[in-house]
Design a protein around this motif. Structure first.
Motif, PDB file in Angstrom:
ATOM      1  N   MET A 156       0.759  -1.212   0.250  1.00 19.73           N
ATOM      2  CA  MET A 156      -0.195  -0.394  -0.127  1.00 19.73           C
ATOM      3  C   MET A 156       0.904   1.219  -0.003  1.00 19.73           C
ATOM      4  SD  MET A 156      -2.559   1.725   3.096  1.00 19.73           S
ATOM      5  CE  MET A 156      -3.931   2.130   2.100  1.00 19.73           C
ATOM      6  N   GLU A 160       3.701  -3.382   5.638  1.00 20.87           N
ATOM      7  CA  GLU A 160       2.392  -3.403   6.345  1.00 20.87           C
ATOM      8  C   GLU A 160       1.651  -3.107   8.088  1.00 20.87           C
ATOM      9  OE1 GLU A 160      -0.275  -7.927   5.333  1.00 20.87           O
ATOM     10  OE2 GLU A 160       1.834  -7.780   4.157  1.00 20.87           O
ATOM     11  N   TRP A 217       0.136  -0.330   8.384  1.00 18.52           N
ATOM     12  CA  TRP A 217      -1.851  -0.456   7.466  1.00 18.52           C
ATOM     13  C   TRP A 217      -2.665  -0.387   8.680  1.00 18.52           C
ATOM     14  CZ3 TRP A 217      -1.884  -4.612   2.983  1.00 18.52           C
ATOM     15  CH2 TRP A 217      -0.779  -4.210   2.390  1.00 18.52           C
ATOM     16  N   CYS A 276      -8.523  -1.999   8.633  1.00 15.93           N
ATOM     17  CA  CYS A 276      -9.511  -1.875   7.730  1.00 15.93           C
ATOM     18  C   CYS A 276      -8.650  -1.941   5.775  1.00 15.93           C
ATOM     19  CB  CYS A 276     -10.316  -0.990   7.474  1.00 15.93           C
ATOM     20  SG  CYS A 276     -11.704  -0.422   8.860  1.00 15.93           S
ATOM     21  N   TYR A 277      -7.400  -1.628   6.447  1.00 14.61           N
ATOM     22  CA  TYR A 277      -6.756  -2.740   4.821  1.00 14.61           C
ATOM     23  C   TYR A 277      -5.751  -3.607   4.805  1.00 14.61           C
ATOM     24  CZ  TYR A 277      -8.637   2.620   3.834  1.00 14.61           C
ATOM     25  OH  TYR A 277      -9.724   3.259   3.557  1.00 14.61           O
ATOM     26  N   ARG A 278      -5.643  -4.114   6.621  1.00 14.25           N
ATOM     27  CA  ARG A 278      -4.395  -5.448   6.113  1.00 14.25           C
ATOM     28  C   ARG A 278      -5.141  -6.634   5.698  1.00 14.25           C
ATOM     29  NH1 ARG A 278      -4.208  -4.613  12.769  1.00 14.25           N
ATOM     30  NH2 ARG A 278      -2.893  -2.108  12.276  1.00 14.25           N
ATOM     31  N   THR A 279      -4.401  -7.881   4.850  1.00 14.99           N
ATOM     32  CA  THR A 279      -5.217  -8.785   4.970  1.00 14.99           C
ATOM     33  C   THR A 279      -5.833 -10.068   4.766  1.00 14.99           C
ATOM     34  OG1 THR A 279      -2.610  -8.893   3.487  1.00 14.99           O
ATOM     35  CG2 THR A 279      -4.613  -7.616   2.145  1.00 14.99           C
ATOM     36  N   HIS A 330     -11.399   7.879   5.791  1.00  8.89           N
ATOM     37  CA  HIS A 330     -11.253   6.795   5.758  1.00  8.89           C
ATOM     38  C   HIS A 330     -10.394   5.267   5.880  1.00  8.89           C
ATOM     39  CE1 HIS A 330      -7.015   8.043   4.356  1.00  8.89           C
ATOM     40  NE2 HIS A 330      -6.984   6.977   3.724  1.00  8.89           N
ATOM     41  N   HIS A 331     -10.581   5.659   7.313  1.00  6.37           N
ATOM     42  CA  HIS A 331     -10.423   4.523   8.614  1.00  6.37           C
ATOM     43  C   HIS A 331     -11.442   4.301   9.184  1.00  6.37           C
ATOM     44  CE1 HIS A 331      -6.281   4.493   6.944  1.00  6.37           C
ATOM     45  NE2 HIS A 331      -5.860   6.024   7.263  1.00  6.37           N
ATOM     46  N   LEU A 342     -16.111   2.609   6.229  1.00  8.91           N
ATOM     47  CA  LEU A 342     -15.605   1.248   5.258  1.00  8.91           C
ATOM     48  C   LEU A 342     -16.772   0.059   4.771  1.00  8.91           C
ATOM     49  CD1 LEU A 342     -11.567   1.418   6.530  1.00  8.91           C
ATOM     50  CD2 LEU A 342     -13.043   2.317   4.008  1.00  8.91           C
ATOM     51  N   TRP A 353     -19.077  -0.333   1.224  1.00  8.97           N
ATOM     52  CA  TRP A 353     -18.939  -1.192   0.772  1.00  8.97           C
ATOM     53  C   TRP A 353     -19.765  -2.548   0.535  1.00  8.97           C
ATOM     54  CZ3 TRP A 353     -16.041  -5.516  -1.915  1.00  8.97           C
ATOM     55  CH2 TRP A 353     -15.856  -6.824  -1.546  1.00  8.97           C
TER      56      TRP A 353
END
Ligand SMILES: [Zn+2]
Ligand SMILES: [Zn+2]
Length: 165
Positions: free
Chosen positions: A1, A10, A13, A16-19, A67-68, A73, A77
């Motif tokens: 990112m 990573e 992050w 919400c943006y972690r994978t 946006h966090h 979010l 979605w």
């Protein structure tokens, strides 16, 4: 990112943006962010000025536009995807019309796939019942000339019924 052209490691992050699969710590972090977003609303309600974003601590915006913010979010979605999958048959509705057609307008309605499966089962069972009647009819007086004709006709009828003709 990346943010502003900078690659963010990573570990930095926001949740919400972690994978990764969500961990207990991830949930705790998301809950804390939601709690901080609540504080933002309370401060605004009570007339306090908001110094920085309570969710991400950046300036220039508040939790309502952050946006966090996990709830924002999640809603974005949900709005962006508008996808519902049927648990029974796997059908995926991608808009309101398809969803209403398949699932009905309320929780009380049965999904279309369940209704058509029930109708098909009823038709199959009625067809088998009629074919069995034809089978029985064909068993009368098979030893006479007429009887043999009946038997042939009955078995033709039963076969046609079973084939769904
Ligand atoms: Zn923020
Ligand atoms: Zn279905």
């Amino acid at each position: 990112m990346s943010a502003g052209g900078q690659i963010i490691p990573e570990s930095m992050w926001s949740v919400c943006y972690r994978t990764n699969k969500p961990t207990i710590e991830d949930y705790d972090e998301a809950i804390q962010e939601l709690e901080r977003a609540k504080v933002d609303l309370r401060w605004k309600r009570d007339g306090f000025a908001i110094p920085t974003c309570f969710v991400c601590e950046d300036s220039g915006h508040t939790a309502e536009g952050c946006h966090h913010n996990p709830l924002l979010l999640a809603r974005e979605w949900a709005r962006a995807t508008s996808v519902w999958q049927c648990w029974h048959c796997g059908f995926i509705a991608t808009n309101d019309k398809e969803a209403i057609d398949h699932f009905g307008r309320s929780d009380g309605e049965a999904a279309k796939c369940l209704v058509s499966a029930a109708v098909e089962a009823a038709v199959r069972s009625e067809r088998e019942r009629c074919a069995a009647v034809a089978d029985q009819y064909g068993k009368f007086e098979i030893d006479t000339e007429h009887g043999e004709g009946y038997a042939t006709a009955a078995s033709n009828i039963a076969a046609a019924i079973r084939a769904g003709a």
